[in-house]
Design an enzyme around this catalytic site. Structure first.
Site, PDB file in Angstrom:
ATOM      1  N   LEU A 100       0.859  -1.535  -0.320  1.00  0.00           N
ATOM      2  CA  LEU A 100      -0.279   0.051  -0.125  1.00  0.00           C
ATOM      3  C   LEU A 100       1.146   1.070  -0.131  1.00  0.00           C
ATOM      4  O   LEU A 100       0.873   2.257  -0.818  1.00  0.00           O
ATOM      5  CB  LEU A 100      -0.963   0.035   1.165  1.00  0.00           C
ATOM      6  CG  LEU A 100      -2.288  -0.721   1.258  1.00  0.00           C
ATOM      7  CD1 LEU A 100      -2.717  -0.690   2.813  1.00  0.00           C
ATOM      8  CD2 LEU A 100      -3.126  -0.441  -0.044  1.00  0.00           C
ATOM      9  N   GLY A 103       6.526   4.234   4.939  1.00  0.00           N
ATOM     10  CA  GLY A 103       6.919   5.412   5.069  1.00  0.00           C
ATOM     11  C   GLY A 103       9.222   5.826   5.390  1.00  0.00           C
ATOM     12  O   GLY A 103       9.415   5.106   4.837  1.00  0.00           O
ATOM     13  N   ALA A 106       8.822   2.276   7.646  1.00  0.00           N
ATOM     14  CA  ALA A 106       8.310   0.999   7.193  1.00  0.00           C
ATOM     15  C   ALA A 106       7.436   1.021   6.227  1.00  0.00           C
ATOM     16  O   ALA A 106       7.081   1.977   5.991  1.00  0.00           O
ATOM     17  CB  ALA A 106       7.010   1.056   8.872  1.00  0.00           C
ATOM     18  N   VAL A 108       3.308  -0.847   4.644  1.00  0.00           N
ATOM     19  CA  VAL A 108       2.486  -0.997   4.923  1.00  0.00           C
ATOM     20  C   VAL A 108       1.300  -1.770   3.717  1.00  0.00           C
ATOM     21  O   VAL A 108       1.628  -1.872   2.671  1.00  0.00           O
ATOM     22  CB  VAL A 108       1.470  -0.172   5.582  1.00  0.00           C
ATOM     23  CG1 VAL A 108      -0.216  -0.241   5.602  1.00  0.00           C
ATOM     24  CG2 VAL A 108       1.778   0.739   6.274  1.00  0.00           C
ATOM     25  N   LYS A 123       1.476  -3.321   8.973  1.00  0.00           N
ATOM     26  CA  LYS A 123       2.823  -2.770   9.160  1.00  0.00           C
ATOM     27  C   LYS A 123       3.853  -2.472   9.496  1.00  0.00           C
ATOM     28  O   LYS A 123       3.963  -3.724  10.614  1.00  0.00           O
ATOM     29  CB  LYS A 123       2.191  -1.309   9.910  1.00  0.00           C
ATOM     30  CG  LYS A 123       3.539  -0.696  10.515  1.00  0.00           C
ATOM     31  CD  LYS A 123       3.574   0.820  11.059  1.00  0.00           C
ATOM     32  CE  LYS A 123       4.282   2.018  11.505  1.00  0.00           C
ATOM     33  NZ  LYS A 123       4.059   2.435  12.609  1.00  0.00           N
ATOM     34  N   ASP A 218       4.526  13.142  18.358  1.00  0.00           N
ATOM     35  CA  ASP A 218       4.783  13.609  16.825  1.00  0.00           C
ATOM     36  C   ASP A 218       3.463  13.986  16.643  1.00  0.00           C
ATOM     37  O   ASP A 218       2.766  13.127  14.669  1.00  0.00           O
ATOM     38  CB  ASP A 218       4.821  12.666  16.023  1.00  0.00           C
ATOM     39  CG  ASP A 218       5.700  13.035  14.177  1.00  0.00           C
ATOM     40  OD1 ASP A 218       6.266  14.133  14.559  1.00  0.00           O
ATOM     41  OD2 ASP A 218       6.040  12.492  13.762  1.00  0.00           O
TER      42      ASP A 218
END
Length: 429
Positions: A100, A103, A106, A108, A123, A218
């Site tokens: 999908l 980042g 990681a 996904v 994830k 964050d």
């Protein structure tokens, strides 16, 4: 080094004012997930956006996590691409259907829960990141943080596991959607009432995290995922707890600055103790951007951005939006004060003011004069004082050593709400 420059947009839209009482879309509606740099679950968003992963609303959450997955979106709502993991069954249960999004650390994947016949998001640390020893504990900390929070505006982890080669992964409920950051980059500021609704839900989700002893660290638009059709959201969810600080003392295990500088409070930049007021500051910056379309400090220079976050007062949002309700401006300026003791003491009080703003409570939006003057950040540790002194020396006459300068000597200090800024120091496009 030049002083801070406040930039007006080339055109300023007038905010729509509320004419009715309560707003639709409270926290019983939830979002999805996956910011551009946090690698949460992706879904049915444009290729350059970060899709969705989410959770069932808290009031409908069964005690059995398997049952919670039954409300997940169907597989045909997603557009995964082929990957080396396609067809792999993780943990004897989750069949990967494709990739999908990714980042910083990681990737996904879209998967099918073969036991419940439901779609989920996986994830997983990327092959490059698995070599960084601090990231595996960070992912486990994310799972631990999420398991302690039960709220419709916070993403829920459904399961955890490891691949046969020892790579950790999280299983999240997959929901189609886009991040608030995606929305802002594509459409600009949302309608006023929608923005208030989204910020109320954001504050509600953060309140739940803080009650569970978790500081997010964050908070930014890319870490809120919107629920509803693309471009027409009605709710959101808070995601990506990989940088979260737990009350048990579990931290990042690193001396690196964690977070996103544009939204970071001074104590984060100096790597000092953080608490709920740190998230209050970050949400205040998110509110500034949401209601004006701009960040308070508009610069591409990392050093200048650090300087502003440490030493410069946030400018009044009404300088960018003439018709912005002064009550809302007061909330934003209170949340983003440099000294944590001058901010809202906790997220609940900010939420109370948002409730008063939209009319769901009979209270008035509070007025909170700063108890500590001037509003500057004073380090609480020797390491923080040393770091601030080094930065102040680098920034020259626009900063004072050891402590942030008084408002009168701060670089292009923002005027108080309602006071016109010195436009001779402002750069307009």
């Amino acid at each position: 080094m030049a002083p801070p420059q406040w930039r007006r947009p080339s055109s300023r839209a007038t905010l729509a004012r509320r004419t009715e009482g309560d707003l639709a879309g409270d926290s019983d509606k939830a979002g999805a997930e996956a910011p551009a740099d946090s690698s949460e679950a992706g879904a049915q968003a444009p290729a350059d956006s970060r899709g969705a992963g989410g959770q069932a609303p808290a009031d409908s959450r069964p005690s059995n996590p398997s049952a919670a997955r039954r409300s997940a979106a169907s597989l045909h709502e997603f557009r995964p691409s082929e990957s080396q993991l396609t067809g792999t069954v993780l943990g004897g249960r989750y069949k990967v259907h494709g990739y999908l999004t990714r980042g910083a650390t990681a990737r996904v994947y879209l998967a099918e829960d073969l036991q419940d016949n439901a779609s989920v998001a996986i994830k997983m640390l990327s092959s490059e990141s698995i070599k960084e020893h601090e990231l595996t504990p960070r992912m486990r900390r994310e799972a631990e943080a999420l398991r302690g929070i039960d709220h419709p505006n916070v993403i829920r982890v459904l399961d955890t596991g490891e691949t046969q080669s020892g790579v950790p992964y999280l299983v999240l409920e997959a929901l189609p959607g886009e991040t608030l950051g995606d929305y802002l980059r594509r459409q600009g500021t949302p309608p006023f009432e929608l923005a208030l609704t989204l910020m109320r839900q954001a504050a509600q989700g953060l309140c739940a995290a803080h009650r569970a002893g978790v500081v997010h660290r964050d908070v930014k638009p890319d870490n809120f995922v919107l629920l509803g059709p693309i471009g027409e959201p009605y709710g959101l969810k808070l995601i990506d707890f990989g940088m979260a600080k737990l009350s048990t003392g579990a931290g990042s295990g690193t001396h690196s600055i964690l977070g996103t500088v544009e939204y970071m409070a001074p104590e984060q930049i100096l790597m000092e103790k953080v608490d709920a007021r740190t998230d209050v500051y970050s949400l205040g910056v998110v509110m500034f951007r949401l209601f004006t379309g701009h960040l308070p400090f508009d610069t591409d220079a990392p050093a200048d951005l650090l300087r502003h976050q440490l030493f410069s007062s946030v400018p009044p949002p009404s300088w960018l939006e003439d018709d912005l309700d002064r009550r809302l401006e007061r909330m934003i300026l209170t949340a983003t004060r440099k000294n944590p003791d001058n901010r809202y003491p906790d997220m609940q009080l900010l939420l109370d003011d948002l409730d008063a703003m939209v009319g769901v409570s009979a209270s008035e939006v509070s007025e909170r004069p700063p108890p500590v003057a001037p509003d500057s950040y004073a380090p609480s540790t020797e390491r923080g004082a040393e770091a601030l002194g080094i930065l102040a020396q680098k920034f020259g006459r626009y900063a004072q050593p050891s402590v942030a300068p008084p408002r009168s000597s701060a670089p292009a200090a923002a005027p108080e709400a309602g006071e016109a800024p010195d436009e001779s120091r402002a750069q307009k496009p």
